[in-house]
Design a protein around this motif. Sequence first.
Motif, PDB file in Angstrom:
ATOM      1  N   GLU A  42       0.830  -1.206   0.000  1.00 47.73           N
ATOM      2  CA  GLU A  42       0.000   0.000   0.000  1.00 47.73           C
ATOM      3  C   GLU A  42       0.868   1.261   0.000  1.00 47.73           C
ATOM      4  O   GLU A  42       0.573   2.232  -0.704  1.00 47.73           O
ATOM      5  CB  GLU A  42      -0.932  -0.005   1.215  1.00 47.73           C
ATOM      6  N   VAL A  43       1.938   1.235   0.785  1.00 45.54           N
ATOM      7  CA  VAL A  43       2.865   2.380   0.816  1.00 45.54           C
ATOM      8  C   VAL A  43       3.500   2.562  -0.560  1.00 45.54           C
ATOM      9  O   VAL A  43       3.561   3.677  -1.090  1.00 45.54           O
ATOM     10  CB  VAL A  43       3.948   2.180   1.895  1.00 45.54           C
ATOM     11  N   PHE A  44       3.960   1.473  -1.160  1.00 43.26           N
ATOM     12  CA  PHE A  44       4.599   1.560  -2.478  1.00 43.26           C
ATOM     13  C   PHE A  44       3.636   2.136  -3.511  1.00 43.26           C
ATOM     14  O   PHE A  44       4.034   2.924  -4.368  1.00 43.26           O
ATOM     15  CB  PHE A  44       5.102   0.197  -2.938  1.00 43.26           C
ATOM     16  N   GLY A  49       7.097   5.479  -8.484  1.00 44.23           N
ATOM     17  CA  GLY A  49       8.198   6.201  -9.103  1.00 44.23           C
ATOM     18  C   GLY A  49       8.976   5.288 -10.020  1.00 44.23           C
ATOM     19  O   GLY A  49       8.412   4.348 -10.591  1.00 44.23           O
ATOM     20  N   ASP A  50      10.284   5.541 -10.137  1.00 44.95           N
ATOM     21  CA  ASP A  50      11.095   4.749 -11.059  1.00 44.95           C
ATOM     22  C   ASP A  50      12.269   4.033 -10.381  1.00 44.95           C
ATOM     23  O   ASP A  50      13.117   3.476 -11.057  1.00 44.95           O
ATOM     24  CB  ASP A  50      11.602   5.632 -12.192  1.00 44.95           C
ATOM     25  N   ARG A  51      12.316   4.015  -9.056  1.00 44.55           N
ATOM     26  CA  ARG A  51      13.425   3.365  -8.348  1.00 44.55           C
ATOM     27  C   ARG A  51      13.035   1.973  -7.893  1.00 44.55           C
ATOM     28  O   ARG A  51      11.918   1.742  -7.426  1.00 44.55           O
ATOM     29  CB  ARG A  51      13.858   4.166  -7.136  1.00 44.55           C
ATOM     30  N   ARG A  52      13.948   1.044  -8.018  1.00 46.64           N
ATOM     31  CA  ARG A  52      13.647  -0.335  -7.625  1.00 46.64           C
ATOM     32  C   ARG A  52      13.626  -0.478  -6.104  1.00 46.64           C
ATOM     33  O   ARG A  52      14.202   0.341  -5.384  1.00 46.64           O
ATOM     34  CB  ARG A  52      14.632  -1.303  -8.263  1.00 46.64           C
ATOM     35  N   VAL A  53      12.986  -1.541  -5.662  1.00 44.39           N
ATOM     36  CA  VAL A  53      12.863  -1.856  -4.248  1.00 44.39           C
ATOM     37  C   VAL A  53      13.463  -3.239  -4.023  1.00 44.39           C
ATOM     38  O   VAL A  53      13.225  -4.160  -4.807  1.00 44.39           O
ATOM     39  CB  VAL A  53      11.381  -1.870  -3.800  1.00 44.39           C
ATOM     40  N   SER A  54      14.259  -3.378  -2.973  1.00 53.65           N
ATOM     41  CA  SER A  54      14.763  -4.692  -2.603  1.00 53.65           C
ATOM     42  C   SER A  54      14.695  -4.853  -1.094  1.00 53.65           C
ATOM     43  O   SER A  54      14.647  -3.874  -0.351  1.00 53.65           O
ATOM     44  CB  SER A  54      16.189  -4.911  -3.111  1.00 53.65           C
ATOM     45  N   LEU A  86       8.028   8.471   2.229  1.00 52.03           N
ATOM     46  CA  LEU A  86       8.126   7.032   1.941  1.00 52.03           C
ATOM     47  C   LEU A  86       8.926   6.341   3.034  1.00 52.03           C
ATOM     48  O   LEU A  86       8.501   5.329   3.592  1.00 52.03           O
ATOM     49  CB  LEU A  86       8.784   6.785   0.584  1.00 52.03           C
ATOM     50  N   ILE A  87      10.083   6.893   3.359  1.00 50.21           N
ATOM     51  CA  ILE A  87      10.944   6.289   4.376  1.00 50.21           C
ATOM     52  C   ILE A  87      10.212   6.222   5.710  1.00 50.21           C
ATOM     53  O   ILE A  87      10.223   5.184   6.386  1.00 50.21           O
ATOM     54  CB  ILE A  87      12.263   7.081   4.502  1.00 50.21           C
ATOM     55  N   SER A  88       9.545   7.284   6.083  1.00 45.61           N
ATOM     56  CA  SER A  88       8.807   7.322   7.344  1.00 45.61           C
ATOM     57  C   SER A  88       7.713   6.260   7.390  1.00 45.61           C
ATOM     58  O   SER A  88       7.562   5.545   8.389  1.00 45.61           O
ATOM     59  CB  SER A  88       8.208   8.715   7.544  1.00 45.61           C
TER      60      SER A  88
END
Length: 102
Positions: A42-44, A49-54, A86-88
């Motif tokens: 849900e946060v994502f 955006g255009d940055r990957r998540v790992s 996003l980080i929060s």
Amino acid sequence: MEVRFANSEILPLDSVRERVAREVFIRVKMPADRRVLELLGEVFSRHRGDRRVSFEIEVPSQEADKPLRVRADVSTQIRVRPSPMLISEVEQIVGHGSVVLR
């Protein structure tokens, strides 16, 4: 601290870090259930955006003193825009200090 770019733009260091990050890296300590992953999804979706998540998933090990760490890259269909919000939001779900911009 601020950074000055060649075009005389001055930005806070955190803003620069978000601009140059290619990946949002998240450490998750087990046990984490399905609900944790749903909340992260849900946060994502709110921070597309255009940055990957790992992920680095830390699993306690009964046989060794150190936990087992597993790295998982998220589907290419899920990309995010790094930001303090996003980080929060991610850290509210999986813990403070769990997000690294790379």
